[in-house]
Each structure stands twice: as C-alpha cells, then as structure tokens.
Design an enzyme around this catalytic site. Sequence first.
Site, short mmCIF file in Angstrom:
data_model
loop_
_atom_site.label_atom_id
_atom_site.label_comp_id
_atom_site.label_asym_id
_atom_site.label_seq_id
_atom_site.Cartn_x
_atom_site.Cartn_y
_atom_site.Cartn_z
N ARG A 1 -6.82 3.63 7.12
CA ARG A 1 -7.06 4.66 6.11
C ARG A 1 -8.40 5.37 6.36
NH1 ARG A 1 -8.91 4.27 0.45
NH2 ARG A 1 -8.08 6.06 -0.70
N HIS B 1 -8.87 9.39 6.75
CA HIS B 1 -9.79 10.18 5.93
C HIS B 1 -10.86 10.85 6.79
CE1 HIS B 1 -8.99 8.83 1.56
NE2 HIS B 1 -7.93 8.56 2.29
N ASN C 1 -12.93 9.42 -1.56
CA ASN C 1 -13.50 8.28 -0.84
C ASN C 1 -14.29 7.31 -1.72
OD1 ASN C 1 -12.54 9.41 1.58
ND2 ASN C 1 -14.43 10.59 1.87
N HIS D 1 1.45 2.73 4.57
CA HIS D 1 1.41 2.03 3.29
C HIS D 1 2.32 0.81 3.30
CE1 HIS D 1 -0.28 5.58 0.69
NE2 HIS D 1 -1.12 5.14 1.60
#
Length: 328
Positions: A69, A73, A101, A201
Amino acid sequence: MALSPIRSSSFSSSAIVALAVLLLLTGTSSANLSKNFYSKTCPNVFNTVKSVVKSAVVREPRIGASIVRLFFHDCFVQGCDGSILLDDTPTFQGEKTAAANNNSVRGFEVIDAIKSEVEKICPGVVSCADILDIASRDSVVLLGGPFWKVRLGRRDSRTANFTAANTGVIPPPTSNLTNLITRFRDQGLSARDMVALSGAHTFGKARCTSFRDRIYNQTNIDRTFALARQRRCPRTNGTGDNNLANLDFRTPNHFDNNYFKNLLIKRGLLNSDQVLFNGGSTDSLVRTYSQNNKAFDTDFVKAMIRMGDIKPLTGSQGEIRKNCRRVN
C-alpha cells in the site's frame, strides 16, 4: 472505450508536435528502468531487501500488505519517487499527514531498516524508491503471491506533494466505480489494472473509520458479514475508529483470489471493494479472477509493473538519498 476520430482541421500541426514531444518525454524515464540495473553496482541488493522484509513479515504478516500500500500511495502522487517517505520538517511539508495517509500508511520503519542494510553493502547506490518497489514484490511473494522481476533505476525526489496527496489523487475507500476508473486512468492505468491491483486487498486490514458507513448504511452487503464487523466497529463516530478488520475474512495473511470470491457474496469490506462487483462494467472481470487464480496473478504482476513505471526520476534527476526520511 472507443474514441471518435480527430479531424485534422481541429488539431494544429504545432499541437501534434507538442503532443508527440510530451509522449516521448513521459515514456523516456520509464524506458530507462531495467531489471538488471544493479547487477554490477549492487548485485546483492535483492537478497538484502528480502532478508529484512522476511523478518518483518514473520513478526507481523500485515506489514507485507502495508508495504504494498505504501508503494501504491507513493506512485499515485508525483510518480514512484519515494516522496511519501519524506518526513515533515519546519521548512518542508511531506505527504505523510495528507488525509489519505495520516494515521493510515505504515511500514516506514521496515524501509528504514532495509535502507540501512543496503547502505552497508552499496553506499549511495540504491534509491529509496527502488527499495520500496523491491520490498513490495517480496511482500507479495513471501505471503504466497506471484514472483516477478522488478524494473529498477529510479532516483529519489527532493520534493513531495502534500496537496495532491490530500485532494483525491489517491482514491478513498468510499470511491464509486467511476471514480476508481478515472483515478487509475489518470495514472495511465486501465480498468483491468485497477481491478487487479484492488486484489491486493487479499491481505491486510482496514480501520473502522474506512468501513463504518458501509456496514451500517449500505444494502449491497451480506447481513451476517455486516453484523460481525459491527461488533468491533461501533456506529458512533469517534468510538473505536482505529479498530481493525481483515480486508479478506477468509485468508487475511495469504495472497490469493479469495478477495474476489468475497465480492461475489457481497462481503467486500470497503465500498471501493464491493463496487467492483455491483452490476457494473467490472463484474465479469471479478468473476474471472474469482474462478482463475492464475489469471489474477498474471494481471496483478502486469499492473504492478505498469504502476511502478509511473513518472520515475532517472538519470541525473533527483538524488539517491542516504536516509529515506530526508533529502540529502
């Protein structure tokens, strides 16, 4: 999506030249990435990174998902340049406190540990941006997912972009399907890439704040599943906000295609999960991945490589940070 032909009278020759130059420039940096970039300058980088990631994943399997992740990001805000790793200072605002974040992304200490070990064997050679890419791949592999050769040669940015990170460039968990497709398309990624990457996920956890509305107010959710999540996520905002739930209730610490199987029975934890299978354009692809793990693995690898190609700094651009948390 089919595009209508462009009439020559509506597009000037200068505009065509400008577009060609833009396409050339945007493709140049990613073209400079190579699977063999460190073969001579730091041949042991892969073993070093893997060793640190493996120790971290053994201690806490969730950290593997967190590192993936973190990479996502990073890449979605001004490209895969390690900008998300930069700490705030009195004169510099990083991206860590942006809405997408803050109190959410994690794994920075693992990247710090990797950088420390890599600097011992190859000082000033391997960028933090590349370390994040390698660590993401290793996290997937160590938790049962596919292996792929990463493309390297990125350099680290000297800047960050708080504004972009704070204004929806990174799609939130409340996203609908149109927003997801648009946000990924803005990064040069297809709807297929988006669905495959959403499959990350299959491991990891989410905070109550990111799925509270779904489990209390939405109807496209399995009732038993919603009730079970409600036990750890109270309805009232400010109560239990940081309580965690597994993104994949079946195999939360293993990379597989169970995430997509969950969507078929309305057991996607986040709104941005379930919209992938909710009567829309991505339903058939979700069904395919739920039935064919190999197809998912193949597309996930392709999408990770494409995401890693988003606007990297190469050549003399940027720098090789000595410490991933600050510019040199």
